[in-house]
Structures are given as C-alpha cells and as structure tokens.
Design a protein around this motif. Structure first.
Motif: not given
Length: 335
Positions: A179-208
């Motif tokens: 959904s994240q990368i499809a939304a990037e394509a939808a809004v033309g977010h070429w400067d996000g993970y599409w590039k890659p640049n400008n994004y965050f990664l979060y590790h939720e420990p309870g679910l690993d």
C-alpha cells in the motif's frame, strides 16, 4: 533555546533548530524549522505534540502538496503524518505561510502502533536495505542502539526469493508495504522510497515486524510515476517476484479506489479559502502568486487524470506477469 507562542498558549523554553538538506535556507530567507517542546522542559507538549515540523514549502509551487499527499497514505492504511498550515513569526518578524506537518516521533509511534517503544530509523539519500547501505540510516527513537534488529531485517531481505514478503517470520508487514509503494506511485512521490530517500523504518518489537513511514511529500503530484518503476531495493525485489507483483497490482487497484474517493481535486478550492490570505500576505513566499495559481491548475489536472492512468497500469499485471497491452508498458517506460 527559544520560546513559543501559539495563540494564547505560551512556552518560555523550547528547542528550535533549522531543518532541510538540499532545500535548506537560513534565517535571512524563508527557513524551515523544528521545534522541540520537551528539549528543556521534560514532558512539555502542545496538545499532545512534543515536536513541530514547520516546512517553508520552498520546493512546492502549489503550497498544498503535503496537505493533500499525506491524506492518500492515511486512506491507504499506511501510518502517515497529519498536516495543516501555520502563519509564522520569528522574533516578531513575519515569516509567512508554513506547512505544519506532524513529526514522526515517539508520540506518532504510540498513536499508530500497539507497541510504540521500538526502534525508528530515518533514511537519508541512498539508505536502503542492502548490507553496504545499512549504515546510512540514522536512529531517531528506541533504546537499543545495537542495530541488531535492522541487521536481521537486511539479512532476510537479501536472501534469494521472496521470503521477506511471504516467509514464516513475517518481518515485513507486506500488505502495508505494498500500500505504501502504491500510494507513492499514486501521488508521484519520486523522492520517497521510490528513489530511495525520505522515509522512515519502524520496528514494532511486540510483533517483530517492520513498517515503512512516508516523509518529504513537498515534491509529490508533479511527475506521473510509472507504477512498476521504483528503485528501492524491496520494490525491485517485489517486481521480480510473480507472487509479490500480483499482490501489488491488486493492492494498487484498491489504493486507486481510495485515492478517487478522497476527491482531492474538489478540495483545492477549500484549501485556497484556508491559506490564500496568508499566502498573499507572505512577503517571503518562494514563488509569485501567478506561478502558484498556474501550478495549482496543473495539480488539478494531475488529480483528475491519475485514477484512470493508474488503473490502466495496474491492470497490465495478469497472473503475476506484466502484459504489454497495446504497447502501454513501453509507452510508460519511455515516460
């Protein structure tokens, strides 16, 4: 150290810094700011927010990209910031209209995840899930600074095949990632993970489990990004897997439906009534009013045309393979 006033609310001691990389501007121009309310006073917040991100929109010729773009990610089920606007003064000097974007911090994580105590990594230019690029990430949240969790993710991501998407460990929230990368394509977010640049990664420990969080949408809605053209390591890995490509196409069509339901083009008049008085009064505005209006017309055209264009591209996937119907894929690759 500085002080902050928002309406009748006053905070005598807060932390203030300038922000930006390629778009950085000093105080003599229209600078962008980070304000940290709890920098000197532990626990201090503004209506539950410990940080403010105030973007000068120096690369957004419409002055509304972030306000519109984050809506698309949230509608797609991706953890994404809220956005609004502010009229800003610094030391009594008017600085004009700003995008007020929710910071990705511990408060954001607590709102979006059942367990918000994990590690948050910010990706600057080139940071990606390849062993030689892993050290480019900066850790913004989390007490464990060993990076063992990130190393484990990178190790699984680099195994042959599509285990990172469909393996028993489920380290990646795959539907959310697609959904994240499809939304990037939808809004033309070429400067996000599409590039890659400008994004965050979060590790939720309870679910690993890991989630991507979008950032830096000021240059979205400008380029019509072909939906299979992302250069992020995991995007290319997904496009090479029939199973992942098929699921991406299905998720992409659902994201396009959500995009269309938002009726973003109809919101442009609404947003103009909210911000244009401040924009007209803004002596530091980065673009002439005539240029802003012209680019908003282009934005309206983008928003109207995007759903049909995106559906044609996602419909090119049949049984996990891209099928070039009538030369469409060739035309997309050539822009």
């Amino acid at each position: 150290e500085g002080s902050l006033r928002v309406g009748d609310l006053r905070f005598p001691r807060v932390g203030v810094r300038l922000k930006g990389t390629y778009s950085f501007t000093g105080l003599g121009g229209k600078a962008s700011f980070k304000v940290k309310l709890d920098r000197f006073v532990p626990g201090q917040d503004l209506l539950g927010l410990e940080k403010l991100t105030l973007n000068a929109m120096n690369q957004d010729r419409t002055q509304v990209h972030e306000w519109l773009g984050y809506q698309v990610f949230r509608a797609a089920g991706v953890p994404a910031s809220r956005a609004g606007f502010a009229r800003l003064s610094v030391n009594g000097v008017p600085y004009g209209l700003y995008a007020n974007v929710e910071s990705v911090d511990d408060e954001f994580l607590a709102d979006h995840f059942a367990d918000g105590e994990g590690n948050l990594y910010e990706a600057p230019w080139t940071a990606d899930l390849e062993p030689e690029l892993m050290d480019e990430f900066t850790q913004d949240q989390g007490e464990d600074e060993s990076r063992a969790d990130l190393a484990a993710l990178v190790e699984v991501a680099n195994r042959p095949g599509d285990e990172i998407f469909f393996g028993a460990a489920q380290l990646l929230d795959t539907p959310e990632f697609l959904s994240q990368i499809a939304a990037e394509a939808a809004v033309g977010h070429w400067d996000g993970y599409w590039k890659p640049n400008n994004y965050f990664l979060y590790h939720e420990p309870g679910l690993d489990q890991w989630s991507f969080i979008p950032w830096g949408l000021d240059q979205s809605f400008v380029r019509a990004v072909p939906v299979f053209s992302g250069k992020g390591y995991l995007i290319e890995k997904c496009m090479a897997s029939s199973a992942c490509l098929a699921e991406y196409a299905a998720v992409g069509l659902a994201v396009v439906d959500q995009f269309e339901r938002l009726a973003l083009a109809a919101q442009l008049d609404e947003i103009a009534t909210l911000v244009d008085e401040a924009l007209v009064d803004d002596e530091r505005r980065p673009f002439p009013l005539e240029l802003v209006e012209r680019h908003r017309r282009g934005l309206a055209a983008y928003l109207e045309a995007a759903p049909a264009r995106l559906r044609r591209q996602f419909d090119c996937v049949v049984d996990g393979e891209q099928v070039d119907v009538g030369g469409l894929l060739d035309r997309v690759e050539r822009g």
